[in-house]
Structure formats: structure tokens, C-alpha cells
Enzyme design. Structure first.
Site, PDB file in Angstrom:
ATOM      1  N   GLY A  11       0.749  -1.092  -0.091  1.00 39.80           N
ATOM      2  CA  GLY A  11      -0.215  -0.109  -0.401  1.00 39.80           C
ATOM      3  C   GLY A  11       0.547   1.198   0.040  1.00 39.80           C
ATOM      4  O   GLY A  11       1.957   1.801   0.410  1.00 39.80           O
ATOM      5  N   ALA A  58      -5.549  -3.228   5.497  1.00 39.94           N
ATOM      6  CA  ALA A  58      -7.002  -2.719   5.419  1.00 39.94           C
ATOM      7  C   ALA A  58      -7.500  -3.238   4.044  1.00 39.94           C
ATOM      8  O   ALA A  58      -7.534  -3.283   2.634  1.00 39.94           O
ATOM      9  CB  ALA A  58      -7.582  -1.702   5.599  1.00 39.94           C
ATOM     10  N   TYR A  59      -8.632  -3.679   3.856  1.00 41.04           N
ATOM     11  CA  TYR A  59      -9.590  -3.305   2.679  1.00 41.04           C
ATOM     12  C   TYR A  59      -9.711  -2.467   2.426  1.00 41.04           C
ATOM     13  O   TYR A  59     -10.625  -1.235   2.855  1.00 41.04           O
ATOM     14  CB  TYR A  59     -11.048  -4.587   2.942  1.00 41.04           C
ATOM     15  CG  TYR A  59     -11.789  -4.912   2.240  1.00 41.04           C
ATOM     16  CD1 TYR A  59     -11.851  -5.591   1.174  1.00 41.04           C
ATOM     17  CD2 TYR A  59     -12.722  -3.464   1.376  1.00 41.04           C
ATOM     18  CE1 TYR A  59     -13.368  -5.752   0.163  1.00 41.04           C
ATOM     19  CE2 TYR A  59     -13.309  -3.759   0.420  1.00 41.04           C
ATOM     20  CZ  TYR A  59     -13.464  -5.103  -0.378  1.00 41.04           C
ATOM     21  OH  TYR A  59     -14.803  -5.514  -1.292  1.00 41.04           O
ATOM     22  N   THR A  99      -9.742   5.964   8.979  1.00 37.89           N
ATOM     23  CA  THR A  99     -10.006   6.850   7.298  1.00 37.89           C
ATOM     24  C   THR A  99     -11.252   7.812   7.574  1.00 37.89           C
ATOM     25  O   THR A  99     -11.767   7.917   8.677  1.00 37.89           O
ATOM     26  CB  THR A  99     -11.167   5.698   6.822  1.00 37.89           C
ATOM     27  OG1 THR A  99     -11.649   6.677   5.707  1.00 37.89           O
ATOM     28  CG2 THR A  99     -12.022   4.776   7.288  1.00 37.89           C
ATOM     29  N   ASP A 100     -11.718   9.355   7.037  1.00 38.18           N
ATOM     30  CA  ASP A 100     -12.181  10.143   7.215  1.00 38.18           C
ATOM     31  C   ASP A 100     -13.836   9.487   7.230  1.00 38.18           C
ATOM     32  O   ASP A 100     -14.728  10.533   7.422  1.00 38.18           O
ATOM     33  CB  ASP A 100     -12.169  10.947   6.172  1.00 38.18           C
ATOM     34  CG  ASP A 100     -11.918  10.697   4.663  1.00 38.18           C
ATOM     35  OD1 ASP A 100     -13.386  10.838   4.602  1.00 38.18           O
ATOM     36  OD2 ASP A 100     -10.889  10.554   4.309  1.00 38.18           O
ATOM     37  N   TYR A 123     -18.319   0.227   3.785  1.00 39.68           N
ATOM     38  CA  TYR A 123     -16.045   0.525   4.063  1.00 39.68           C
ATOM     39  C   TYR A 123     -15.741   1.618   5.370  1.00 39.68           C
ATOM     40  O   TYR A 123     -15.511   0.816   6.255  1.00 39.68           O
ATOM     41  CB  TYR A 123     -15.595   1.410   2.719  1.00 39.68           C
ATOM     42  CG  TYR A 123     -14.102   1.574   3.029  1.00 39.68           C
ATOM     43  CD1 TYR A 123     -13.269   1.019   3.334  1.00 39.68           C
ATOM     44  CD2 TYR A 123     -14.422   2.963   3.530  1.00 39.68           C
ATOM     45  CE1 TYR A 123     -11.805   1.441   3.245  1.00 39.68           C
ATOM     46  CE2 TYR A 123     -12.600   3.665   3.725  1.00 39.68           C
ATOM     47  CZ  TYR A 123     -12.272   2.764   3.629  1.00 39.68           C
ATOM     48  OH  TYR A 123     -10.861   3.085   4.273  1.00 39.68           O
TER      49      TYR A 123
END
Length: 294
Positions: A11, A58-59, A99-100, A123
Site C-alpha cells: 500500500g 486494510a480492505y 479513515t475520514d 467501508y
């Protein structure tokens, strides 16, 4: 023994950490530390005996998550929970990236870490549940929410725009989604600063924080700046047509406001990320150079 064990290898953040890393960091890919294999994770932790773990795995396929909720939750909830438990049992602090998308984007101002969460997709919900699971299983953990990451590593908004410009003269981009773009190498440097603070004496400020580039923009304006930088470096250029999100339906809704307030992070860790446009220039320059050499 590794001072820092990074879960993830391919990533953007993991690659940026690998490039920024000192000799005492090890990035473990799926072949060594499969998040879906608790036994493999335990083996990796015992083999490296790290002083701290950073989980970047992560996915992240936001739209695909709507049709793969089981796999999404396995990677974003169950796996981090198991990792956090294993870290806690071994006395290893854990830094977990989120994440946001845990927010619904309705707030008119940048989000603070303690603002009410309200995900609007599979998600985002999985990442929120993963946050809660990590904090429950490992009290000595940090959840670091990040936003709009870009770099020349892999696929992201910047590289997607450049690839599109190579095949068309105009691109339509939403102009009502706002965020704080974050250059992955700058994020990696910030994470290492956080790690140094955590590894210092008497650190007890565990909890949830935000890490995002300085400055904010909307997607269409960001695309225009991408192409302006590309023009300076002799890369592909396209004109940008701004469109509302309603005109560009996707399987998963995106928060219209993804801006993250970093004041708590700066207060606790002394961390200030640079203005995101600085990283944009470097990203485009490297991408164009690699395009020419390919």
C-alpha cells in the site's frame, strides 16, 4: 528483532514508510503476516519482537465493499481486533490507520477526533467498527484517521487523473467533495514522529487522532492543480469539467466533507504535515519521469 513492525507492504503508506525507514523497521506483506490468518500474525509478532506495530493493512475498495461486506469486515474489523489482542498480550503498542469515511460529511467544519461518527457506507462502517475493536482490545493503541492519500506509489486520485489525461482531452470530476489531500511520504514522516513520542518516557495519551495534509480543496480543483503540475513536467494534461456528486453516482456514497482537524495531533505529538501541494509537485514529477522511462 525490529524496532517497528509494519503490517502491510504494497500500500501507499507502507511503501512510503519503507522509503523513509531506518534500519530498524520491517514491513511485512501478506506472505509473512496475513491479516486473515491469526496464527501467521502471531508468528510474525514473535519472530520480530517489535517495540511497536503499525497496521497499514486494510480492505480499501470503497465501492466494491458494498458487494463484499463479509470480506470487508473480515479485513477491517475482525483482523485488526485479533491483531490488537495479540499486541496487547505481548505488551506491544499498536498504531492502527483508519479513515475520514467514519463521518457522514454533513458537518460544515473540519472534523475533530471526538466528533460524532456516522458512516454512510459499508467501508466506513467497517473502519469505524475496526477502530472500536482495536481500542477495546488494546488500551495502549492509537487510531490515526487519514484522508485523501496520494503518492506516486500505486493507484490513487492523482495517478488516476494522470492516466485519464493520457487518453482523453477532458475529464469530469466532482466539485462538491472537500478534503485535505495527504502526501503519503509526508504521512510516513508524521507517523514516525508519532512513534518516537510513543516510545518516549511515560507516554499515556492513547486514543484517536487525525493525520492529514495542511490545506483543503475539492476534487475538481485538485484535478486542475494535478494537470498544471503535469504540464510543468511535460506530462499529460486534460481540461476539467466540474460536476456535482449527484451527477456521478457510485455504489458507495462519499462524505461531501472529508476534512480532518489535526489540532489534537499537533498538541500531543508536535506533528504538523506540510501543505499538500508540495507533495503534489513531487508526485507528478516522479510519475511523469517513470512514464517516460517505461
Amino acid at each position: 528483532m525490529s524496532e517497528i513492525l509494519v503490517i502491510g507492504k504494497s500500500g501507499q503508506v507502507a511503501q512510503a514508510l519503507a522509503h523513509a525507514a531506518a534500519a530498524d523497521m520491517h514491513c511485512a506483506g501478506r506472505e509473512e503476516a496475513d491479516l486473515l490468518n491469526a496464527t501467521a500474525m502471531a508468528t510474525a509478532l514473535d519472530a520480530h519482537s517489535p517495540r511497536l506495530v503499525i497496521n497499514t493493512g486494510a480492505y480499501t475498495a470503497v465501492d466494491k465493499a458494498e458487494s463484499e461486506p463479509g470480506l470487508c469486515r473480515a479485513l477491517n474489523v475482525d483482523a485488526p481486533a485479533a491483531l490488537a489482542k495479540q499486541c496487547h498480550e505481548r505488551g506491544i503498542p499498536l498504531v492502527h490507520l483508519s479513515t475520514d469515511c467514519v463521518f457522514d460529511g454533513e458537518k460544515p467544519m473540519p472534523y475533530m477526533p471526538k466528533d460524532t461518527t456516522s458512516p454512510i457506507g459499508v467501508y466506513g462502517q467497517s473502519k469505524l467498527d475496526g477502530e472500536l475493536a482495536v481500542r477495546l482490545a488494546a488500551p495502549r493503541s492509537l487510531v490515526m484517521r487519514v484522508s485523501w492519500i496520494f503518492s506516486h506509489f500505486g493507484s490513487n486520485f492523482v495517478t488516476t487523473m494522470l492516466r485519464l489525461a493520457a487518453t482523453r482531452d477532458e475529464v469530469s470530476v466532482v466539485d462538491d467533495q472537500y478534503g485535505c489531500p495527504t502526501h503519503a511520504p509526508a504521512l510516513a514522516d508524521a507517523l514516525l514522529q508519532v512513534v518516537r513520542k510513543v516510545n518516549g518516557p511515560d507516554f499515556e495519551d492513547w486514543g484517536t487522532y487525525h493525520l492529514a495534509g495542511a490545506g483543503e480543496t475539492d476534487r475538481a480543483s485538485m484535478a486542475r492543480l494535478i494537470f498544471a503540475a503535469s504540464a510543468r513536467h511535460g506530462g499529460p494534461v486534460a481540461s476539467v469539467k466540474g460536476v456535482p456528486t449527484s451527477a456521478y453516482p457510485t455504489p458507495a456514497r462519499r462524505p461531501l466533507n472529508a476534512r480532518l482537524d489535526m489540532s489534537d495531533t499537533t498538541r500531543v505529538f508536535g506533528t504538523i504535515l506540510p501543505v499538500w501541494t508540495e507533495g503534489l509537485e513531487d508526485t507528478v514529477r516522479v510519475w511523469v519521469r517513470e512514464l517516460r522511462s517505461s
